[in-house]
Design a protein around this motif. Sequence first.
Motif, PDB file in Angstrom:
ATOM      1  N   GLY A  64     -46.835  -0.946  34.924  1.00  0.00           N
ATOM      2  CA  GLY A  64     -46.179  -0.014  34.003  1.00  0.00           C
ATOM      3  C   GLY A  64     -47.200   0.753  33.177  1.00  0.00           C
ATOM      4  O   GLY A  64     -48.389   0.479  33.261  1.00  0.00           O
ATOM      5  N   PRO A  65     -46.872   1.715  32.428  1.00  0.00           N
ATOM      6  CA  PRO A  65     -45.514   2.153  32.161  1.00  0.00           C
ATOM      7  C   PRO A  65     -44.917   3.019  33.265  1.00  0.00           C
ATOM      8  O   PRO A  65     -43.760   3.412  33.179  1.00  0.00           O
ATOM      9  CB  PRO A  65     -45.641   2.949  30.867  1.00  0.00           C
ATOM     10  CG  PRO A  65     -47.002   3.540  30.939  1.00  0.00           C
ATOM     11  CD  PRO A  65     -47.838   2.497  31.646  1.00  0.00           C
ATOM     12  N   GLU A  66     -45.709   3.306  34.300  1.00  0.00           N
ATOM     13  CA  GLU A  66     -45.176   4.066  35.425  1.00  0.00           C
ATOM     14  C   GLU A  66     -45.256   3.234  36.689  1.00  0.00           C
ATOM     15  O   GLU A  66     -46.135   2.383  36.834  1.00  0.00           O
ATOM     16  CB  GLU A  66     -45.931   5.385  35.591  1.00  0.00           C
ATOM     17  CG  GLU A  66     -45.676   6.364  34.460  1.00  0.00           C
ATOM     18  CD  GLU A  66     -46.040   7.785  34.836  1.00  0.00           C
ATOM     19  OE1 GLU A  66     -46.969   7.966  35.651  1.00  0.00           O
ATOM     20  OE2 GLU A  66     -45.377   8.694  34.336  1.00  0.00           O
ATOM     21  N   TYR A  67     -44.319   3.508  37.584  1.00  0.00           N
ATOM     22  CA  TYR A  67     -44.209   2.734  38.815  1.00  0.00           C
ATOM     23  C   TYR A  67     -44.084   3.681  39.994  1.00  0.00           C
ATOM     24  O   TYR A  67     -43.397   4.690  39.918  1.00  0.00           O
ATOM     25  CB  TYR A  67     -42.971   1.822  38.759  1.00  0.00           C
ATOM     26  CG  TYR A  67     -42.952   0.952  37.543  1.00  0.00           C
ATOM     27  CD1 TYR A  67     -43.568  -0.293  37.563  1.00  0.00           C
ATOM     28  CD2 TYR A  67     -42.338   1.380  36.363  1.00  0.00           C
ATOM     29  CE1 TYR A  67     -43.567  -1.091  36.435  1.00  0.00           C
ATOM     30  CE2 TYR A  67     -42.336   0.586  35.238  1.00  0.00           C
ATOM     31  CZ  TYR A  67     -42.950  -0.650  35.275  1.00  0.00           C
ATOM     32  OH  TYR A  67     -42.955  -1.440  34.160  1.00  0.00           O
ATOM     33  N   GLU A  68     -44.740   3.329  41.093  1.00  0.00           N
ATOM     34  CA  GLU A  68     -44.698   4.160  42.303  1.00  0.00           C
ATOM     35  C   GLU A  68     -43.486   3.764  43.132  1.00  0.00           C
ATOM     36  O   GLU A  68     -43.195   2.586  43.334  1.00  0.00           O
ATOM     37  CB  GLU A  68     -45.985   3.949  43.108  1.00  0.00           C
ATOM     38  CG  GLU A  68     -46.143   4.906  44.276  1.00  0.00           C
ATOM     39  CD  GLU A  68     -45.429   4.446  45.547  1.00  0.00           C
ATOM     40  OE1 GLU A  68     -44.921   5.313  46.269  1.00  0.00           O
ATOM     41  OE2 GLU A  68     -45.371   3.226  45.793  1.00  0.00           O
ATOM     42  N   PHE A  69     -42.761   4.777  43.579  1.00  0.00           N
ATOM     43  CA  PHE A  69     -41.620   4.550  44.463  1.00  0.00           C
ATOM     44  C   PHE A  69     -41.465   5.776  45.348  1.00  0.00           C
ATOM     45  O   PHE A  69     -41.413   6.901  44.852  1.00  0.00           O
ATOM     46  CB  PHE A  69     -40.339   4.314  43.643  1.00  0.00           C
ATOM     47  CG  PHE A  69     -39.120   4.086  44.488  1.00  0.00           C
ATOM     48  CD1 PHE A  69     -38.984   2.928  45.234  1.00  0.00           C
ATOM     49  CD2 PHE A  69     -38.117   5.035  44.553  1.00  0.00           C
ATOM     50  CE1 PHE A  69     -37.869   2.716  46.023  1.00  0.00           C
ATOM     51  CE2 PHE A  69     -36.991   4.833  45.336  1.00  0.00           C
ATOM     52  CZ  PHE A  69     -36.866   3.676  46.072  1.00  0.00           C
ATOM     53  N   ASP A  70     -41.416   5.564  46.643  1.00  0.00           N
ATOM     54  CA  ASP A  70     -41.302   6.655  47.616  1.00  0.00           C
ATOM     55  C   ASP A  70     -42.356   7.732  47.400  1.00  0.00           C
ATOM     56  O   ASP A  70     -42.082   8.929  47.511  1.00  0.00           O
ATOM     57  CB  ASP A  70     -39.901   7.277  47.566  1.00  0.00           C
ATOM     58  CG  ASP A  70     -38.876   6.482  48.356  1.00  0.00           C
ATOM     59  OD1 ASP A  70     -39.271   5.529  49.075  1.00  0.00           O
ATOM     60  OD2 ASP A  70     -37.681   6.801  48.265  1.00  0.00           O
ATOM     61  N   GLY A  71     -43.566   7.297  47.078  1.00  0.00           N
ATOM     62  CA  GLY A  71     -44.686   8.230  46.936  1.00  0.00           C
ATOM     63  C   GLY A  71     -44.736   9.004  45.630  1.00  0.00           C
ATOM     64  O   GLY A  71     -45.587   9.874  45.472  1.00  0.00           O
ATOM     65  N   LYS A  78     -36.346   6.384  34.664  1.00  0.00           N
ATOM     66  CA  LYS A  78     -36.166   7.266  35.824  1.00  0.00           C
ATOM     67  C   LYS A  78     -36.211   6.454  37.124  1.00  0.00           C
ATOM     68  O   LYS A  78     -35.431   6.708  38.048  1.00  0.00           O
ATOM     69  CB  LYS A  78     -37.242   8.352  35.807  1.00  0.00           C
ATOM     70  CG  LYS A  78     -37.090   9.382  36.893  1.00  0.00           C
ATOM     71  CD  LYS A  78     -35.894  10.266  36.644  1.00  0.00           C
ATOM     72  CE  LYS A  78     -35.848  11.384  37.696  1.00  0.00           C
ATOM     73  NZ  LYS A  78     -34.549  12.021  37.756  1.00  0.00           N
ATOM     74  N   LEU A  79     -37.099   5.473  37.182  1.00  0.00           N
ATOM     75  CA  LEU A  79     -37.197   4.632  38.380  1.00  0.00           C
ATOM     76  C   LEU A  79     -35.864   3.945  38.672  1.00  0.00           C
ATOM     77  O   LEU A  79     -35.388   3.961  39.811  1.00  0.00           O
ATOM     78  CB  LEU A  79     -38.293   3.572  38.211  1.00  0.00           C
ATOM     79  CG  LEU A  79     -38.416   2.565  39.349  1.00  0.00           C
ATOM     80  CD1 LEU A  79     -38.872   3.252  40.632  1.00  0.00           C
ATOM     81  CD2 LEU A  79     -39.354   1.440  38.962  1.00  0.00           C
ATOM     82  N   TYR A  80     -35.252   3.358  37.660  1.00  0.00           N
ATOM     83  CA  TYR A  80     -33.971   2.685  37.848  1.00  0.00           C
ATOM     84  C   TYR A  80     -32.937   3.662  38.393  1.00  0.00           C
ATOM     85  O   TYR A  80     -32.259   3.381  39.389  1.00  0.00           O
ATOM     86  CB  TYR A  80     -33.481   2.081  36.522  1.00  0.00           C
ATOM     87  CG  TYR A  80     -32.162   1.372  36.652  1.00  0.00           C
ATOM     88  CD1 TYR A  80     -32.104   0.050  37.074  1.00  0.00           C
ATOM     89  CD2 TYR A  80     -30.964   2.014  36.365  1.00  0.00           C
ATOM     90  CE1 TYR A  80     -30.888  -0.606  37.198  1.00  0.00           C
ATOM     91  CE2 TYR A  80     -29.742   1.369  36.492  1.00  0.00           C
ATOM     92  CZ  TYR A  80     -29.715   0.061  36.914  1.00  0.00           C
ATOM     93  OH  TYR A  80     -28.511  -0.583  37.046  1.00  0.00           O
ATOM     94  N   ASN A  81     -32.817   4.806  37.765  1.00  0.00           N
ATOM     95  CA  ASN A  81     -31.822   5.796  38.185  1.00  0.00           C
ATOM     96  C   ASN A  81     -32.081   6.308  39.598  1.00  0.00           C
ATOM     97  O   ASN A  81     -31.144   6.478  40.385  1.00  0.00           O
ATOM     98  CB  ASN A  81     -31.755   6.936  37.176  1.00  0.00           C
ATOM     99  CG  ASN A  81     -31.163   6.489  35.850  1.00  0.00           C
ATOM    100  OD1 ASN A  81     -30.416   5.517  35.793  1.00  0.00           O
ATOM    101  ND2 ASN A  81     -31.502   7.174  34.785  1.00  0.00           N
TER     102      ASN A  81
END
Length: 155
Positions: A64-71, A78-81
Motif C-alpha cells: 500500500g497505499p497503492e496496489y497493482e491490479f490488471d497492470g 478504487k481497487l475494491y470498486n
Amino acid sequence: MMLENFVWCPEILRRLSKHVSDGRCLSDETIDALSKSRFLMTGYSRCKYLAMALYDLKVHSGNGPEYEFDGKMYDAVKLYNVMIEKYTGIAPTTGSFAAASWFHLLMGYDAGYYGYIYSETYAADLFSQFEELSLEDRSVIDCDLGRKYHEMILS
C-alpha cells in the motif's frame, strides 16, 4: 454452515414452522416457493464473495497505499470498486466504499476471507450424506448418521 443446509429441507421446514395462533406449519406451496428461492442470486453472490476474497488477499499481500491490479495502480478504495465491478459485472454505487463496513478485512482474518468458500464446500459434502437419505424417502434426521457426524467431525 453445515447445519444451515437442514433448514432448507421440506421435512425440517415443516417441523420448525409453526403459526403462533394455531400451530399450523408452512403450507407445501410456501415450502416449495422457499426451496425454489434458495439459490436466487447465487451467481452474483459467489462472484462478489470471490472478488472480496481476492481484494482481501491483494491488500494483505501488498505494501500500500497503492496496489497493482490488471497492470494498473489503485488506492484501496478504487481497487475494491474496480475488482467488484470486474468480477460481478456490476459497478458499486458511485462515491461508495463498501469495504469500510466490512469488518472481516481488519479483524484479524489477514487474507483469510477466502476460507468461507472452503467451509461451504466441506458443508455441502458432509450434508450430501444426509441428503441421500431423503432421496431414499428416509428422514434427514438419522441417529446413526448424526452420531457418525458427531464422532468424526464435532469431537
